[in-house]
Design a protein around this motif. Structure first.
Motif, PDB file in Angstrom:
ATOM      1  N   LEU A   4      36.809 -60.621  20.448  1.00 22.10           N
ATOM      2  CA  LEU A   4      37.604 -62.052  20.499  1.00 22.10           C
ATOM      3  C   LEU A   4      38.919 -62.023  21.384  1.00 22.10           C
ATOM      4  CD1 LEU A   4      37.644 -61.390  16.440  1.00 22.10           C
ATOM      5  CD2 LEU A   4      36.936 -63.242  17.784  1.00 22.10           C
ATOM      6  N   PRO A   5      39.176 -63.396  20.977  1.00 28.40           N
ATOM      7  CA  PRO A   5      40.231 -63.076  22.710  1.00 28.40           C
ATOM      8  C   PRO A   5      41.679 -62.854  22.026  1.00 28.40           C
ATOM      9  CG  PRO A   5      40.247 -65.925  21.647  1.00 28.40           C
ATOM     10  CD  PRO A   5      39.190 -63.959  21.726  1.00 28.40           C
ATOM     11  N   LEU A   6      42.590 -62.295  22.239  1.00 30.08           N
ATOM     12  CA  LEU A   6      43.828 -60.998  22.233  1.00 30.08           C
ATOM     13  C   LEU A   6      45.090 -62.290  22.123  1.00 30.08           C
ATOM     14  CD1 LEU A   6      44.717 -58.275  20.835  1.00 30.08           C
ATOM     15  CD2 LEU A   6      44.753 -57.749  22.665  1.00 30.08           C
ATOM     16  N   LEU A   7      45.589 -62.187  21.735  1.00 30.13           N
ATOM     17  CA  LEU A   7      46.817 -63.146  21.714  1.00 30.13           C
ATOM     18  C   LEU A   7      48.205 -61.926  22.370  1.00 30.13           C
ATOM     19  CD1 LEU A   7      48.121 -65.961  22.297  1.00 30.13           C
ATOM     20  CD2 LEU A   7      48.909 -65.785  19.415  1.00 30.13           C
ATOM     21  N   PHE A   8      48.878 -62.361  23.021  1.00 25.07           N
ATOM     22  CA  PHE A   8      50.024 -61.859  23.342  1.00 25.07           C
ATOM     23  C   PHE A   8      51.537 -62.556  24.107  1.00 25.07           C
ATOM     24  CE2 PHE A   8      46.989 -58.427  24.268  1.00 25.07           C
ATOM     25  CZ  PHE A   8      47.828 -57.317  24.331  1.00 25.07           C
ATOM     26  N   CYS A   9      52.736 -62.897  23.745  1.00 25.50           N
ATOM     27  CA  CYS A   9      53.235 -63.129  23.699  1.00 25.50           C
ATOM     28  C   CYS A   9      54.474 -62.373  24.557  1.00 25.50           C
ATOM     29  CB  CYS A   9      54.149 -64.156  22.083  1.00 25.50           C
ATOM     30  SG  CYS A   9      53.707 -65.187  21.484  1.00 25.50           S
ATOM     31  N   PHE A  10      54.989 -62.924  25.519  1.00 23.34           N
ATOM     32  CA  PHE A  10      55.485 -61.968  26.949  1.00 23.34           C
ATOM     33  C   PHE A  10      57.206 -62.797  26.391  1.00 23.34           C
ATOM     34  CE2 PHE A  10      51.603 -61.676  28.451  1.00 23.34           C
ATOM     35  CZ  PHE A  10      51.560 -60.203  28.460  1.00 23.34           C
ATOM     36  N   CYS A 272      56.416 -51.262  26.404  1.00 25.49           N
ATOM     37  CA  CYS A 272      54.419 -51.171  25.994  1.00 25.49           C
ATOM     38  C   CYS A 272      54.259 -50.928  24.561  1.00 25.49           C
ATOM     39  CB  CYS A 272      53.901 -50.379  26.949  1.00 25.49           C
ATOM     40  SG  CYS A 272      52.048 -50.081  26.420  1.00 25.49           S
ATOM     41  N   ARG A 273      55.198 -50.400  24.197  1.00 24.14           N
ATOM     42  CA  ARG A 273      55.167 -49.886  22.449  1.00 24.14           C
ATOM     43  C   ARG A 273      55.904 -51.307  22.218  1.00 24.14           C
ATOM     44  NH1 ARG A 273      51.597 -45.767  21.497  1.00 24.14           N
ATOM     45  NH2 ARG A 273      52.745 -43.898  22.432  1.00 24.14           N
ATOM     46  N   GLN A 274      56.888 -52.233  22.514  1.00 24.74           N
ATOM     47  CA  GLN A 274      57.308 -53.152  21.690  1.00 24.74           C
ATOM     48  C   GLN A 274      55.002 -53.754  21.779  1.00 24.74           C
ATOM     49  OE1 GLN A 274      59.944 -54.511  23.862  1.00 24.74           O
ATOM     50  NE2 GLN A 274      61.738 -53.195  23.173  1.00 24.74           N
ATOM     51  N   LEU A 275      54.815 -54.020  22.549  1.00 24.64           N
ATOM     52  CA  LEU A 275      53.567 -55.326  22.813  1.00 24.64           C
ATOM     53  C   LEU A 275      53.147 -53.878  21.069  1.00 24.64           C
ATOM     54  CD1 LEU A 275      53.399 -55.979  25.865  1.00 24.64           C
ATOM     55  CD2 LEU A 275      53.714 -57.057  24.113  1.00 24.64           C
ATOM     56  N   GLY A 276      53.179 -52.865  20.310  1.00 23.91           N
ATOM     57  CA  GLY A 276      51.735 -52.575  19.971  1.00 23.91           C
ATOM     58  C   GLY A 276      50.170 -51.832  20.000  1.00 23.91           C
ATOM     59  N   MET A 277      51.129 -51.285  22.011  1.00 23.14           N
ATOM     60  CA  MET A 277      50.085 -50.677  22.265  1.00 23.14           C
ATOM     61  C   MET A 277      50.219 -49.250  22.853  1.00 23.14           C
ATOM     62  SD  MET A 277      48.942 -53.996  25.356  1.00 23.14           S
ATOM     63  CE  MET A 277      47.187 -53.531  25.607  1.00 23.14           C
ATOM     64  N   ILE A 278      48.844 -48.519  23.591  1.00 25.93           N
ATOM     65  CA  ILE A 278      48.724 -47.363  24.028  1.00 25.93           C
ATOM     66  C   ILE A 278      49.456 -47.859  25.339  1.00 25.93           C
ATOM     67  CG2 ILE A 278      47.622 -45.073  23.214  1.00 25.93           C
ATOM     68  CD1 ILE A 278      45.905 -46.875  21.105  1.00 25.93           C
ATOM     69  N   VAL A 287      47.548 -49.803  27.530  1.00 26.17           N
ATOM     70  CA  VAL A 287      46.198 -50.710  26.332  1.00 26.17           C
ATOM     71  C   VAL A 287      45.945 -50.779  25.167  1.00 26.17           C
ATOM     72  CG1 VAL A 287      44.738 -49.195  28.638  1.00 26.17           C
ATOM     73  CG2 VAL A 287      45.142 -48.025  26.500  1.00 26.17           C
ATOM     74  N   ASP A 288      45.298 -51.574  24.465  1.00 26.06           N
ATOM     75  CA  ASP A 288      45.121 -52.081  23.184  1.00 26.06           C
ATOM     76  C   ASP A 288      44.379 -51.052  22.116  1.00 26.06           C
ATOM     77  OD1 ASP A 288      42.796 -52.656  24.637  1.00 26.06           O
ATOM     78  OD2 ASP A 288      42.459 -54.419  22.856  1.00 26.06           O
ATOM     79  N   LYS A 289      43.316 -50.072  23.064  1.00 22.79           N
ATOM     80  CA  LYS A 289      43.004 -48.916  22.462  1.00 22.79           C
ATOM     81  C   LYS A 289      42.015 -47.554  23.563  1.00 22.79           C
ATOM     82  CE  LYS A 289      38.169 -51.109  23.004  1.00 22.79           C
ATOM     83  NZ  LYS A 289      36.351 -51.450  22.503  1.00 22.79           N
ATOM     84  N   CYS A 290      42.113 -46.850  22.651  1.00 21.23           N
ATOM     85  CA  CYS A 290      41.645 -45.435  24.083  1.00 21.23           C
ATOM     86  C   CYS A 290      40.651 -45.661  24.158  1.00 21.23           C
ATOM     87  CB  CYS A 290      41.220 -44.415  23.310  1.00 21.23           C
ATOM     88  SG  CYS A 290      43.434 -43.710  22.255  1.00 21.23           S
ATOM     89  N   PRO A 291      40.178 -45.243  25.835  1.00 26.50           N
ATOM     90  CA  PRO A 291      39.118 -45.279  26.517  1.00 26.50           C
ATOM     91  C   PRO A 291      37.822 -44.087  26.070  1.00 26.50           C
ATOM     92  CG  PRO A 291      40.682 -44.745  28.240  1.00 26.50           C
ATOM     93  CD  PRO A 291      41.443 -44.729  26.305  1.00 26.50           C
TER      94      PRO A 291
END
Length: 855
Positions: A4-10, A272-278, A287-291
């Motif tokens: 599924l595509p992932l939506l990001f607003c910059f 990076c934290r504001q985008l809800g990422m790690i 990244v959005d999830k851990c390796p």
């Protein structure tokens, strides 16, 4: 499983206030797969379109295939798609292909064997940042040579494009084409994707009056060079499309003290934290999830972090098993290395994957791995804790590794906190080297014979005090060869000497160790040259000019049970001399003004030195009858002379013995024992027959002559007791001194014979050098032969600096052909210019020039 595509607003910077839909790599193999592209704007990965048959969708509009993709981070491949007339139907908005990961490690754009493709149609494409372009074997494809590929390339000296076996340009329409009333269109352009769409080519503010360092990038009105990092403008500030990364509204080449987001942006930890990422601390990626080899851990504030988790028993049998060990610092468990495929080039992956490992909490077990010659791939390992032990006793277990010669690198000790070591059946690992591990054992006082056998370890090599040092020096050097000279071997070493092995490899930096990249089964990073003679001189040829090499030397010996001698040298370095470069591989010419041609060329594939300058020549050319049949309506890439041959270099992979089956490393199939018996036991020189080890000396004349005679018969002793030995007299002292002198003469004679045997064939080991320059610039052929010299070539043409790979030819005739040549030159080499590369280019017509200026 559909991704599924992932939506990001910059909204971090005003210039980037937009929403992007991120997709991963896409494999499109049927019409239904194109739905994956529908909502994507950025593909972080590659797009592969292969074996798609659009015949079933011919009734539907091609607009259903259209996407909003503007960027592809890796590469685009289109292969064997039928009924696909144009890529514009799929990628009408594609602006950049970044080429961060390439197809076959080479290509950023590959369009191959699409039988119905009529045009590329990438109408919005502005740049291919990295990688090669290959558009071949598309029989109906037009408008390929009407694209200014040089404008699309980010680095013309590193990127190439191949356009072959498409529809001949003489059978294709031209840019603009004819309108419905058979009149030429007014918006005609010399560069286009099809008859209706001109190629977008963003030009710098100005080229004239700019500093020389700006090149074709141009400069702004103040004189500052335009940045190649910005695709859509001159300045890297507030750029709308960056070639590499964007950081705080500015284009940068890499992320520094920040986190990489989607291979295209650099952001801070907070962003990076504001985008809800790690944010990953290792690799500095957002990244959005851990390796896969890291687990999610929540801190007291509820923030998720990724922790490298290397827990369990890791069994490495091939390179595929190394993925979970990437970035591991501590292995919370044990490591077992048991390599099964002796043909796999595994040493380099081991060095890369295990370079970060500093601690193993359990045990380290290495067994049945004939590929390994050293354990130095664990270069940062500090401690083996031994929390888990093999048989409740051993923390370091090394068994049956046929080519293992070394354990750790010099000055590297690994602490074994608990448990002992177990070394057996390592026939090339000297017992003394294993005993050197004893001080690193904290819970064991002494290593027993049962744990480390002095018989099964090192029985196939020479160890201990019998290992000597060789001191090679570079005796002579040329651009492609080196002669290495060794010290004289003494009589004891000569008794068992067969010859020498010379190991060498390219070494840009002087930080090479003897076991770097060494592979026991021949898949080696080192090249090997064997000299099965006792000569202390050896020539290594086939080297690359102007290249630094590392080398070391080892003796080849036969082993007598009462005499074991071997010798090694330390790593030494040399650099070959510069030489004449290979020709310029390609010339590309284009003309937008009727009196001007812009030439581009690629630097030689083999510069063989520092390219200091280029010489460019041009002259008018009248087409021959054979050339008149070709289509030269458009000034497209010219025919390129194929003067630069593709040389087959000796590669390390092919230099060593090649295993054919799993029994390769058995004792019966050792390389030297199979390959050298005839050289060992069959003498090649009969003029000096081998003599006894010790000769009996009859008298002083016999000693000087070095000839062996039968001793005189001494009378049998009588039964009369011998008289008591008189006291030492002056006569006795004289006799002892004479005996000492005679012995010295004898030793010198033997040493002279041995040295003569090591200095044979000196004339056959000469390295050819380039002839000197003749004193007379107009020397005749006979003078050159007599003086063994050559006349310096007089160069003509326009001289261009070596860092510049373009030139404008001005004051030309409109709509005329010119034959152009380019030669590359290296300083410090007599006649050090390459053979000329030729191309045929044509100026545009005055009418086309006026039409282009009017648009």
């Amino acid at each position: 499983m559909r991704q599924l595509p992932l939506l990001f607003c910059f909204t971090l910077w005003p210039v980037l206030a937009r929403c992007d839909t991120i997709c991963g790599s896409l494999e499109l193999n049927k019409v239904a797969d194109f739905q994956k592209l529908q909502n994507c704007t950025h593909v972080i990965g590659h797009v592969r379109i292969a074996y798609v048959d659009l015949h079933s969708a011919s009734n539907a509009s091609l607009e259903l295939l259209s996407s909003n993709v503007t960027e592809i981070s890796d590469y685009l491949m289109v292969y064997r798609c039928t009924e696909l007339p144009t890529l514009e139907a799929i990628f009408p908005k594609l602006r950049i292909i970044r080429g961060q990961a390439l197809l076959f490690d080479q290509y950023a754009l590959a369009v191959y064997e699409n039988r119905n493709l009529r045009e590329l149609g990438l109408v919005e494409l502005l740049r291919i940042q990295n990688g090669l372009i290959r558009i071949e074997t598309n029989p109906m494809l037009c408008f390929v040579e009407t694209v200014d590929w040089m404008h699309l390339l980010s680095n013309a000296t590193q990127q190439h494009f191949s356009l072959k076996h498409n529809k001949p340009s003489s059978h294709c329409p031209v840019c603009g084409g004819l309108a419905a009333d058979y009149a030429f269109r007014q918006n005609i352009s010399d560069f286009c994707w099809n008859m209706n769409t001109a190629q977008i080519r963003l030009t710098p503010p100005r080229l004239k009056g700019c500093p020389a360092a700006c090149g074709l990038h141009g400069c702004d009105n103040v004189g500052n060079c335009c940045k190649n990092s910005c695709v859509t403008g001159c300045s890297d500030q507030n750029c709308t499309l960056c070639g590499n990364y964007q950081s705080k509204g500015k284009c940068v080449d890499q992320c520094v003290i920040s986190y990489e987001l989607h291979k295209r942006q650099c952001i801070s930890y907070k962003e990076c934290r504001q985008l809800g990422m790690i944010p990953l601390t290792r690799g500095y990626r957002c990244v959005d999830k851990c390796p896969p080899n890291q687990k999610e851990v929540s801190d007291p504030n509820g923030l998720i972090t990724c922790q490298v988790e290397c827990k369990g028993v890791y069994n490495v049998r091939s390179g595929a098993d190394l993925e979970p060990l990437q970035d591991c610092v501590t292995i919370n468990g044990s490591l077992i290395i048991e390599l099964t495929d002796i043909k796999e080039k595994i040493v380099a992956p081991l060095e890369k994957a295990l370079a970060s490992v500093k601690e193993i909490t359990g045990y380290l077990k290495v067994l049945h791995s004939a590929q390994l010659m050293s354990l130095s791939f664990l270069q940062n390992l500090d401690v083996i804790r031994g929390d888990q032990l093999i048989e409740n006793k051993y923390a370091l277990f090394v068994v049956n590794n046929h080519h293992l010669e070394n354990i750790w690198t010099p000055n590297h000790q690994v602490l074994v906190q608990r448990g002992s070591i177990f070394f057996h059946l390592n026939p090339r690992l000297c017992h003394e080297k294993i005993l050197q591990l004893e001080p690193s054992l904290k819970s064991v006082q002494h290593i027993s014979v049962a744990e480390v056998s002095p018989n099964s370890n090192g029985e196939r090599v020479i160890c201990g005090d019998a290992v000597r040092s060789l001191k090679p020096v570079v005796d002579d050097l040329s651009a492609t060869a080196v002669r290495i000279l060794l010290d004289y071997m003494d009589w004891e070493g000569m008794e068992t000497l067969i010859g020498y092995s010379y190991y060498y490899k390219e070494a840009p930096q002087r930080n090479v160790t003897m076991y770097d990249g060494r592979h026991g089964c021949g898949h080696d990073n080192w090249l090997m040259d064997v000299s099965a003679t006792k000569s202390r001189r050896h020539v290594i040829s086939g080297l690359k000019p102007y290249t630094q090499y590392a080398f070391f030397v080892k003796t080849l010996t036969r082993t007598d049970y009462h005499m074991q001698i071997d010798a090694y040298s330390q790593i030494r370095y040399f650099q070959t001399l510069p030489d004449k470069p290979s020709p310029v591989p390609r010339i590309y010419g284009s003309s937008e003004l009727s009196t001007q041609i812009l030439l581009h060329w690629w630097p030689p594939r083999r510069p063989n030195g520092i390219i200091s300058k280029y010489y460019v020549t041009f002259e008018p050319h009248n087409l021959t009858k054979a050339e008149q049949g070709k289509n030269y309506l458009n000034p497209r890439p010219a025919n390129v002379s194929l003067l630069d041959c593709q040389c087959d270099d000796v590669t390390p992979y092919d230099s060593g013995p090649q295993p054919n089956d799993e029994d390769y490393y058995n004792k019966e199939q050792i390389t030297y024992e199979d390959a050298l018996p005839n050289l060992i036991y069959v003498s090649r020189r009969q003029e000096q027959p081998k003599k006894d080890k010790f000769e009996k000396v009859v008298d002083f004349d016999d000693l000087r002559a070095g000839m062996k005679q039968e001793p005189t018969t001494t009378p049998a002793p009588t039964t009369t007791p011998a008289p008591t030995r008189p006291a030492t007299s002056n006569l006795t002292n004289v006799q002892e001194k004479l005996a000492a002198v005679r012995y010295d003469i004898y030793r010198n004679l033997i040493e002279q014979r041995q040295r003569a045997a090591q200095d044979l064939d000196i004339c056959s080991l000469q390295i050819p050098h380039a002839m000197k320059k003749c004193q007379d610039d107009h020397a005749t052929v006979s003078q050159r032969l007599e003086e063994k010299c050559t006349v310096e070539e007089e160069m003509t043409g326009i001289q261009v600096p070596g860092y510049q790979h373009y030139y404008y030819l001005n004051e030309l005739q409109p709509e005329s052909f010119y034959r152009v040549t380019v030669r590359a030159c290296v300083d410090g080499v007599l006649n050090g210019c390459s053979n000329p590369t030729e191309a045929l280019v044509k100026t545009t017509s005055v009418r086309v020039e006026q039409l282009m200026k009017s648009t």
